[in-house]
Design a protein around this motif. Structure first.
Motif, short mmCIF file in Angstrom:
data_model
loop_
_atom_site.label_atom_id
_atom_site.label_comp_id
_atom_site.label_asym_id
_atom_site.label_seq_id
_atom_site.Cartn_x
_atom_site.Cartn_y
_atom_site.Cartn_z
N GLU A 1 -30.11 31.15 -11.70
CA GLU A 1 -30.09 29.68 -11.74
C GLU A 1 -28.79 29.13 -11.16
O GLU A 1 -28.78 28.18 -10.38
CB GLU A 1 -30.28 29.18 -13.17
CG GLU A 1 -31.71 29.24 -13.66
CD GLU A 1 -31.87 28.64 -15.05
OE1 GLU A 1 -30.85 28.21 -15.63
OE2 GLU A 1 -33.00 28.61 -15.55
N GLU A 2 -27.67 29.72 -11.58
CA GLU A 2 -26.36 29.25 -11.11
C GLU A 2 -26.17 29.51 -9.62
O GLU A 2 -25.60 28.70 -8.90
CB GLU A 2 -25.24 29.91 -11.91
CG GLU A 2 -25.07 29.37 -13.32
CD GLU A 2 -24.74 27.89 -13.32
OE1 GLU A 2 -23.74 27.49 -12.72
OE2 GLU A 2 -25.50 27.13 -13.93
N GLN A 3 -26.66 30.67 -9.16
CA GLN A 3 -26.55 30.97 -7.73
C GLN A 3 -27.35 29.96 -6.91
O GLN A 3 -26.88 29.49 -5.87
CB GLN A 3 -27.07 32.39 -7.46
CG GLN A 3 -26.09 33.48 -7.87
CD GLN A 3 -26.65 34.86 -7.67
OE1 GLN A 3 -27.86 35.07 -7.66
NE2 GLN A 3 -25.78 35.85 -7.55
N ALA A 4 -28.55 29.62 -7.40
CA ALA A 4 -29.38 28.64 -6.71
C ALA A 4 -28.70 27.27 -6.71
O ALA A 4 -28.70 26.56 -5.70
CB ALA A 4 -30.75 28.54 -7.38
N VAL B 1 -19.35 25.54 -17.43
CA VAL B 1 -18.17 26.23 -16.90
C VAL B 1 -18.29 27.74 -17.12
O VAL B 1 -17.98 28.54 -16.24
CB VAL B 1 -16.88 25.68 -17.55
CG1 VAL B 1 -15.69 26.56 -17.22
CG2 VAL B 1 -16.61 24.26 -17.08
N ALA B 2 -18.76 28.13 -18.32
CA ALA B 2 -18.91 29.56 -18.64
C ALA B 2 -19.94 30.21 -17.72
O ALA B 2 -19.73 31.31 -17.19
CB ALA B 2 -19.33 29.73 -20.10
N LYS B 3 -21.07 29.53 -17.51
CA LYS B 3 -22.10 30.05 -16.60
C LYS B 3 -21.54 30.18 -15.19
O LYS B 3 -21.77 31.19 -14.51
CB LYS B 3 -23.30 29.10 -16.58
CG LYS B 3 -24.20 29.17 -17.81
CD LYS B 3 -25.34 28.17 -17.66
CE LYS B 3 -26.28 28.22 -18.87
NZ LYS B 3 -27.37 27.24 -18.74
N ASN B 4 -20.82 29.15 -14.76
CA ASN B 4 -20.26 29.15 -13.40
C ASN B 4 -19.27 30.29 -13.21
O ASN B 4 -19.27 30.97 -12.19
CB ASN B 4 -19.57 27.81 -13.14
CG ASN B 4 -19.16 27.65 -11.69
OD1 ASN B 4 -20.00 27.59 -10.81
ND2 ASN B 4 -17.87 27.59 -11.44
N ASN B 5 -18.41 30.53 -14.22
CA ASN B 5 -17.45 31.62 -14.14
C ASN B 5 -18.14 32.97 -14.10
O ASN B 5 -17.71 33.90 -13.40
CB ASN B 5 -16.49 31.57 -15.34
CG ASN B 5 -15.20 30.84 -15.00
OD1 ASN B 5 -14.55 31.13 -14.01
ND2 ASN B 5 -14.84 29.87 -15.81
N LEU B 6 -19.23 33.11 -14.87
CA LEU B 6 -19.97 34.36 -14.90
C LEU B 6 -20.50 34.70 -13.50
O LEU B 6 -20.32 35.81 -13.00
CB LEU B 6 -21.14 34.24 -15.89
CG LEU B 6 -21.95 35.49 -16.22
CD1 LEU B 6 -22.58 35.35 -17.60
CD2 LEU B 6 -23.05 35.74 -15.21
N VAL B 7 -21.12 33.71 -12.86
CA VAL B 7 -21.68 33.92 -11.53
C VAL B 7 -20.58 34.16 -10.50
O VAL B 7 -20.70 35.02 -9.62
CB VAL B 7 -22.53 32.70 -11.11
CG1 VAL B 7 -23.02 32.84 -9.68
CG2 VAL B 7 -23.72 32.55 -12.04
N THR B 8 -19.48 33.41 -10.62
CA THR B 8 -18.37 33.55 -9.67
C THR B 8 -17.73 34.93 -9.76
O THR B 8 -17.43 35.56 -8.74
CB THR B 8 -17.31 32.47 -9.95
OG1 THR B 8 -17.91 31.17 -9.83
CG2 THR B 8 -16.17 32.56 -8.94
N PRO C 1 -19.86 22.82 -10.63
CA PRO C 1 -20.41 21.87 -9.65
C PRO C 1 -21.11 20.70 -10.32
O PRO C 1 -21.80 20.87 -11.33
CB PRO C 1 -21.41 22.73 -8.86
CG PRO C 1 -20.89 24.12 -8.98
CD PRO C 1 -20.31 24.20 -10.35
N GLY C 2 -20.90 19.50 -9.76
CA GLY C 2 -21.52 18.29 -10.30
C GLY C 2 -20.70 17.59 -11.36
O GLY C 2 -20.99 16.46 -11.75
N GLN C 3 -19.63 18.24 -11.84
CA GLN C 3 -18.81 17.66 -12.91
C GLN C 3 -17.85 16.60 -12.37
O GLN C 3 -17.27 16.75 -11.31
CB GLN C 3 -18.01 18.79 -13.58
CG GLN C 3 -17.19 18.35 -14.77
CD GLN C 3 -16.48 19.53 -15.43
OE1 GLN C 3 -16.97 20.65 -15.39
NE2 GLN C 3 -15.33 19.29 -16.03
N ALA D 1 -25.57 23.14 -3.89
CA ALA D 1 -24.37 22.29 -3.80
C ALA D 1 -23.63 22.54 -2.49
O ALA D 1 -23.16 21.60 -1.84
CB ALA D 1 -23.45 22.58 -4.98
N LYS D 2 -23.55 23.81 -2.10
CA LYS D 2 -22.86 24.16 -0.86
C LYS D 2 -23.60 23.59 0.35
O LYS D 2 -23.01 23.06 1.29
CB LYS D 2 -22.74 25.68 -0.73
CG LYS D 2 -21.76 26.14 0.33
CD LYS D 2 -21.49 27.62 0.22
CE LYS D 2 -20.42 28.05 1.20
NZ LYS D 2 -20.10 29.49 1.07
#
Length: 442
Positions: free
Chosen positions: A262-265, A201-208, A399-401, A270-271
């Motif tokens: 990594e998160e962007q990829a 979640v932290a990684k995802n928020n960082l990228v977002t 994503p994936g959760q 996922a998209k």
């Protein structure tokens, strides 16, 4: 920005022109001269108005630019905090994994020891059952040649009994220790899963958040009507500001870049998977529709099949927000563009938490220039839901959760194309947006 200076020069030239150039007007009367004068004054006023408007726009853009630079610095500070937190969490994760491995080794050793003792006790039990009958014990005592011999034999029996008792006690203690270690290992596993989820979640928020800031920079550059080189220079300027603000070491900055890439990829994958699934679902829906047209009987059967899952899904949904409904599903005048177009969901006004309307798997948890920070969940049976305009940094899933019904997804905000704080909620059936009202019992 040189736009403001350029506008001033243009204005000077425009106002200077009537006086610098000779007026070649052959007027027939004073009235004609007055009319021409009024026309010139009107044009001059129009130009003044346009210049004033342009200056106001540029001043507003300069203000937005200053705010953006402040946002960039603030975001970079947050990113630094997230990276440091991720670094600590990764260490904890490694420690927890090492602890589990150690516990597993202890558990295996205890299991082996317990198994050996059990085998020993079973062997002794078989001996007692075959050779240690009460008559044998009496015979052993009677056959004693002397009192000292009798005492010795009784002592041996006593020692055997005591030894067996000690073995049983050790067995019980080790069994308790085994159970305690297994419990600890299970607790560590649960903690690891929770920690992994927090990290994702932290990684995802960082990228977002980075994607949101990049979008703001590009939009502001577009409003300045910059050339491509000016736009690139502006974007680079913001990146320099971010770099200067960062207090991370070179190693951690590289780690941050790795995480972002990594998160962007992953989000892109996922998209892409979501879009492919939607295209496939739309294709299947189209094929089903064609087969319905071909046969009335098939059409009736397909209708029945379509109604069943939809009815089930409708009865199982909950409201994703406690806010009041501010805009229903249907055609309307878009509040930003002014176009008459389909509003593909329901808007809930106010503020507060956003929850999953039904259990499912998170397909997307990211940023889009229109939806802002948003989450898309796949519920199975071709049904998906989308939750848009969340507060920056509030995404609580990745994503994936897997998520359960009512699980917290984020906080209502106004990121993306929004005129106020709200939740934009959509429901998709086989890739097509449908009115969410019936799903929510509205």
């Amino acid at each position: 920005m040189k736009k403001k200076l350029t506008t001033g020069l243009i204005a000077t030239v425009i106002f200077a022109s009537p006086f610098a150039m000779p007026t070649l007007v052959k007027a027939e009367s004073v009235q004609e001269l007055e009319k021409q004068k009024q026309e010139l004054e009107s044009k001059s006023n129009d130009l003044n108005s346009k210049i004033k408007k342009q200056e106001d726009t540029l001043n507003n853009l300069e203000s937005q630019k200053a705010d953006l630079e402040g946002d960039v610095k603030q975001l970079q500070t947050k990113i630094d905090e997230v990276v440091l937190k991720l670094h600590e969490q990764e260490k904890k994760l490694a420690d927890s994994k090492a602890k589990i491995e150690k516990l597993q080794k202890e558990i295996e050793a205890l299991k082996e020891l317990i198994a050996q003792r059990e085998e020993k006790l079973e062997n002794q039990a078989r001996v007692v059952q075959t050779d240690a009958r009460s008559s044998n014990m009496v015979e052993m005592i009677i056959s004693s040649e002397s009192l000292s011999d009798l005492i010795g034999r009784v002592g041996i029996i006593s020692q055997l009994v005591t030894a067996n008792k000690d073995i049983v006690m050790e067995q019980q203690n080790d069994q308790k220790k085994l159970e305690a270690n297994e419990k600890k290992a299970e607790e560590e596993k649960v903690a690891i899963e929770s920690l992994k989820s927090e990290i994702e979640v932290a990684k995802n928020n960082l990228v977002t958040q980075k994607a949101e800031m990049d979008d703001k920079i590009i939009q502001l550059a577009a409003q300045y009507d910059m050339t491509e080189s000016e736009k690139n220079s502006f974007v680079n300027e913001q990146q320099v500001i971010a770099t200067q603000t960062s207090v991370l070491s070179k190693e951690l900055q590289q780690e941050r870049q790795r995480i972002v890439e990594e998160e962007q990829a992953r989000q892109a994958a996922a998209k892409e998977a979501s879009e492919k699934a939607a295209q496939q679902a739309a294709k299947e829906a189209e094929q089903a529709e064609q087969s319905q047209v071909a046969s009335n009987e098939t059409k009736t059967a397909n209708k029945s099949a379509d109604v069943s899952p939809t009815t089930s899904n409708i009865s199982g949904f909950i409201r994703p927000s406690n806010g009041v409904t501010t805009s229903p599903f249907g055609y309307r005048i878009h509040p930003i563009t002014g176009e008459h177009k389909l509003h593909g969901g329901i808007d809930f006004g106010g503020s507060g938490p956003i929850v999953a309307a039904q259990s499912g798997t998170v397909e997307i948890a990211g940023y889009d220039s229109g939806w802002g920070n948003y989450v898309k969940i796949n519920h199975g049976n071709g049904v998906e839901t989308l939750y848009a305009h969340m507060v920056s940094g509030s995404l609580a899933v990745a994503p994936g959760q897997k998520v359960s019904q009512g699980q917290h997804l984020g906080t209502m905000g106004m990121t993306g194309s929004a005129t106020g704080i709200h939740l934009h909620f959509e429901v998709y059936v086989n890739g097509t947006r449908v009115d969410p009202a019936s799903y929510l019992g509205m």
